[in-house]
Scaffold this motif. Structure first.
Motif, PDB file in Angstrom:
ATOM      1  N   ASP A  55     -29.529 -12.285   6.528  1.00  0.00           N
ATOM      2  CA  ASP A  55     -29.151 -11.335   5.484  1.00  0.00           C
ATOM      3  C   ASP A  55     -28.089 -10.397   6.053  1.00  0.00           C
ATOM      4  O   ASP A  55     -28.237  -9.876   7.161  1.00  0.00           O
ATOM      5  N   THR A  56     -27.047 -10.182   5.298  1.00  0.00           N
ATOM      6  CA  THR A  56     -25.993  -9.257   5.735  1.00  0.00           C
ATOM      7  C   THR A  56     -26.377  -7.859   5.290  1.00  0.00           C
ATOM      8  O   THR A  56     -26.624  -7.620   4.105  1.00  0.00           O
ATOM      9  N   THR A  57     -26.432  -6.918   6.241  1.00  0.00           N
ATOM     10  CA  THR A  57     -26.846  -5.553   5.926  1.00  0.00           C
ATOM     11  C   THR A  57     -25.697  -4.554   5.993  1.00  0.00           C
ATOM     12  O   THR A  57     -25.876  -3.390   5.671  1.00  0.00           O
ATOM     13  N   ARG A  58     -24.527  -4.990   6.416  1.00  0.00           N
ATOM     14  CA  ARG A  58     -23.367  -4.108   6.471  1.00  0.00           C
ATOM     15  C   ARG A  58     -22.105  -4.936   6.265  1.00  0.00           C
ATOM     16  O   ARG A  58     -21.950  -6.007   6.829  1.00  0.00           O
ATOM     17  N   PHE A  59     -21.228  -4.403   5.429  1.00  0.00           N
ATOM     18  CA  PHE A  59     -19.941  -5.038   5.154  1.00  0.00           C
ATOM     19  C   PHE A  59     -18.805  -4.098   5.506  1.00  0.00           C
ATOM     20  O   PHE A  59     -18.932  -2.879   5.356  1.00  0.00           O
ATOM     21  N   ASP A  60     -17.708  -4.671   5.944  1.00  0.00           N
ATOM     22  CA  ASP A  60     -16.445  -3.950   6.056  1.00  0.00           C
ATOM     23  C   ASP A  60     -15.556  -4.436   4.925  1.00  0.00           C
ATOM     24  O   ASP A  60     -15.522  -5.628   4.622  1.00  0.00           O
ATOM     25  N   VAL A  61     -14.862  -3.505   4.305  1.00  0.00           N
ATOM     26  CA  VAL A  61     -13.862  -3.846   3.300  1.00  0.00           C
ATOM     27  C   VAL A  61     -12.511  -3.641   3.979  1.00  0.00           C
ATOM     28  O   VAL A  61     -12.182  -2.534   4.403  1.00  0.00           O
ATOM     29  N   ILE A  62     -11.766  -4.723   4.099  1.00  0.00           N
ATOM     30  CA  ILE A  62     -10.469  -4.679   4.775  1.00  0.00           C
ATOM     31  C   ILE A  62      -9.386  -4.733   3.703  1.00  0.00           C
ATOM     32  O   ILE A  62      -9.419  -5.591   2.817  1.00  0.00           O
ATOM     33  N   GLY A  63      -8.452  -3.807   3.794  1.00  0.00           N
ATOM     34  CA  GLY A  63      -7.383  -3.751   2.802  1.00  0.00           C
ATOM     35  C   GLY A  63      -6.012  -3.796   3.441  1.00  0.00           C
ATOM     36  O   GLY A  63      -5.803  -3.214   4.512  1.00  0.00           O
ATOM     37  N   ARG A  64      -5.105  -4.516   2.792  1.00  0.00           N
ATOM     38  CA  ARG A  64      -3.709  -4.598   3.232  1.00  0.00           C
ATOM     39  C   ARG A  64      -2.833  -4.341   2.021  1.00  0.00           C
ATOM     40  O   ARG A  64      -3.068  -4.923   0.953  1.00  0.00           O
ATOM     41  N   ALA A  65      -1.840  -3.501   2.216  1.00  0.00           N
ATOM     42  CA  ALA A  65      -0.894  -3.217   1.132  1.00  0.00           C
ATOM     43  C   ALA A  65       0.518  -3.392   1.660  1.00  0.00           C
ATOM     44  O   ALA A  65       0.917  -2.724   2.614  1.00  0.00           O
ATOM     45  N   LYS A  66       1.242  -4.319   1.052  1.00  0.00           N
ATOM     46  CA  LYS A  66       2.662  -4.472   1.341  1.00  0.00           C
ATOM     47  C   LYS A  66       3.398  -3.668   0.278  1.00  0.00           C
ATOM     48  O   LYS A  66       3.027  -3.707  -0.899  1.00  0.00           O
ATOM     49  N   PHE A  67       4.424  -2.944   0.695  1.00  0.00           N
ATOM     50  CA  PHE A  67       5.142  -2.115  -0.261  1.00  0.00           C
ATOM     51  C   PHE A  67       6.642  -2.236  -0.039  1.00  0.00           C
ATOM     52  O   PHE A  67       7.101  -2.574   1.052  1.00  0.00           O
ATOM     53  N   ALA A  68       7.380  -1.962  -1.099  1.00  0.00           N
ATOM     54  CA  ALA A  68       8.845  -1.955  -1.033  1.00  0.00           C
ATOM     55  C   ALA A  68       9.352  -0.860  -1.966  1.00  0.00           C
ATOM     56  O   ALA A  68       8.996  -0.828  -3.150  1.00  0.00           O
ATOM     57  N   LEU A  69      10.155   0.029  -1.418  1.00  0.00           N
ATOM     58  CA  LEU A  69      10.793   1.090  -2.195  1.00  0.00           C
ATOM     59  C   LEU A  69      12.207   0.626  -2.508  1.00  0.00           C
ATOM     60  O   LEU A  69      12.964   0.281  -1.597  1.00  0.00           O
ATOM     61  N   ARG A  70      12.545   0.599  -3.790  1.00  0.00           N
ATOM     62  CA  ARG A  70      13.882   0.150  -4.160  1.00  0.00           C
ATOM     63  C   ARG A  70      14.575   1.192  -5.018  1.00  0.00           C
ATOM     64  O   ARG A  70      13.927   1.972  -5.719  1.00  0.00           O
ATOM     65  N   ASP A  71      15.875   1.176  -4.972  1.00  0.00           N
ATOM     66  CA  ASP A  71      16.706   2.041  -5.799  1.00  0.00           C
ATOM     67  C   ASP A  71      16.751   1.414  -7.184  1.00  0.00           C
ATOM     68  O   ASP A  71      17.155   0.257  -7.330  1.00  0.00           O
ATOM     69  N   LEU A  72      16.345   2.147  -8.197  1.00  0.00           N
ATOM     70  CA  LEU A  72      16.306   1.585  -9.545  1.00  0.00           C
ATOM     71  C   LEU A  72      17.705   1.340 -10.107  1.00  0.00           C
ATOM     72  O   LEU A  72      17.894   0.449 -10.929  1.00  0.00           O
ATOM     73  N   ALA A  73      18.696   2.107  -9.652  1.00  0.00           N
ATOM     74  CA  ALA A  73      20.056   1.937 -10.163  1.00  0.00           C
ATOM     75  C   ALA A  73      20.699   0.653  -9.647  1.00  0.00           C
ATOM     76  O   ALA A  73      21.369  -0.053 -10.391  1.00  0.00           O
ATOM     77  N   THR A  74      20.473   0.351  -8.379  1.00  0.00           N
ATOM     78  CA  THR A  74      21.130  -0.815  -7.782  1.00  0.00           C
ATOM     79  C   THR A  74      20.190  -1.997  -7.596  1.00  0.00           C
ATOM     80  O   THR A  74      20.640  -3.126  -7.446  1.00  0.00           O
ATOM     81  N   GLY A  75      18.890  -1.738  -7.547  1.00  0.00           N
ATOM     82  CA  GLY A  75      17.916  -2.798  -7.285  1.00  0.00           C
ATOM     83  C   GLY A  75      17.753  -3.116  -5.812  1.00  0.00           C
ATOM     84  O   GLY A  75      16.963  -3.981  -5.452  1.00  0.00           O
ATOM     85  N   ASN A  76      18.493  -2.422  -4.950  1.00  0.00           N
ATOM     86  CA  ASN A  76      18.406  -2.663  -3.504  1.00  0.00           C
ATOM     87  C   ASN A  76      17.092  -2.131  -2.939  1.00  0.00           C
ATOM     88  O   ASN A  76      16.655  -1.033  -3.296  1.00  0.00           O
ATOM     89  N   VAL A  77      16.487  -2.905  -2.043  1.00  0.00           N
ATOM     90  CA  VAL A  77      15.291  -2.448  -1.334  1.00  0.00           C
ATOM     91  C   VAL A  77      15.736  -1.493  -0.238  1.00  0.00           C
ATOM     92  O   VAL A  77      16.548  -1.842   0.619  1.00  0.00           O
ATOM     93  N   LEU A  78      15.220  -0.264  -0.285  1.00  0.00           N
ATOM     94  CA  LEU A  78      15.599   0.763   0.679  1.00  0.00           C
ATOM     95  C   LEU A  78      14.736   0.714   1.931  1.00  0.00           C
ATOM     96  O   LEU A  78      15.217   0.913   3.032  1.00  0.00           O
ATOM     97  N   THR A  79      13.457   0.497   1.740  1.00  0.00           N
ATOM     98  CA  THR A  79      12.534   0.364   2.864  1.00  0.00           C
ATOM     99  C   THR A  79      11.325  -0.442   2.396  1.00  0.00           C
ATOM    100  O   THR A  79      11.017  -0.474   1.201  1.00  0.00           O
ATOM    101  N   SER A  80      10.676  -1.080   3.338  1.00  0.00           N
ATOM    102  CA  SER A  80       9.472  -1.846   3.014  1.00  0.00           C
ATOM    103  C   SER A  80       8.578  -1.857   4.242  1.00  0.00           C
ATOM    104  O   SER A  80       9.002  -1.501   5.340  1.00  0.00           O
ATOM    105  N   GLY A  81       7.359  -2.255   4.032  1.00  0.00           N
ATOM    106  CA  GLY A  81       6.427  -2.309   5.145  1.00  0.00           C
ATOM    107  C   GLY A  81       5.059  -2.770   4.697  1.00  0.00           C
ATOM    108  O   GLY A  81       4.850  -3.162   3.547  1.00  0.00           O
ATOM    109  N   GLU A  82       4.122  -2.714   5.616  1.00  0.00           N
ATOM    110  CA  GLU A  82       2.747  -3.114   5.351  1.00  0.00           C
ATOM    111  C   GLU A  82       1.821  -2.158   6.067  1.00  0.00           C
ATOM    112  O   GLU A  82       2.069  -1.782   7.217  1.00  0.00           O
TER     113      GLU A  82
END
Length: 162
Positions: free
Chosen positions: A87-114
């Motif tokens: 029986d499992t009595t403890r769980f870890d919830v692991i989360g990963r988020a990849k993100f990208a910030l882009r300029d809405l006027a040009t559509g260029n990705v300004l920065t991204s990461g995880e």
């Protein structure tokens, strides 16, 4: 002893001011370039809702968006404590988020990461308490991920043109 501590604190504050340090949320700080200007992409899961809510709390809800923030979120549960009865009595919830910030006027990705983190919860109580513990762990994880994304964006913000 307290006089020494005050002098040290004052010297540290003066040194930070002399090196060009500007607090992120100061009037001319980097956060002012992002505040209320980032349109966070909607996510369809309950975890995604909490993540977007927390990001909007930190960055402000976009009034006149100049930037778009796209996020790809994944979570997984991993059993951590298993009894001899399997029986499992403890769980870890692991989360990963990849993100990208882009300029809405040009559509260029300004920065991204995880970013990545985890939280845990116990399953030793009743069904209701276990479900509540899992929900709380997931919400805490989304807060942690939103903090990490915000820190990365604020570190990048000074390079943005006003």
């Amino acid at each position: 002893m307290s006089l020494y501590n005050r002098r040290t604190l004052l010297l540290m504050a003066a040194a930070l001011g002399g090196c060009g340090f500007t607090p992120a949320y100061a009037p001319q700080g980097g956060a002012s370039r992002l505040q209320n200007r980032v349109l966070v992409e909607e996510l369809t899961t309950s975890d995604g809702y909490v993540l977007v809510r927390e990001l909007e709390t930190r960055l402000g809800r976009a009034q006149a968006p100049a930037y778009g923030l796209a996020i790809s979120l994944t979570t997984e549960d991993e059993g951590m404590a298993i009894t001899t009865d399997n029986d499992t009595t403890r769980f870890d919830v692991i989360g990963r988020a990849k993100f990208a910030l882009r300029d809405l006027a040009t559509g260029n990705v300004l920065t991204s990461g995880e970013v990545e983190s985890f939280t845990g919860y116990s399953t030793t109580g009743t069904t209701v308490s276990t479900l509540a513990a899992e929900k709380d762990a997931r919400e805490r994880l989304m807060v942690i991920l939103s903090d990490k994304i915000t820190i990365r964006l604020l570190a990048f913000a000074p390079t943005l043109v006003q």
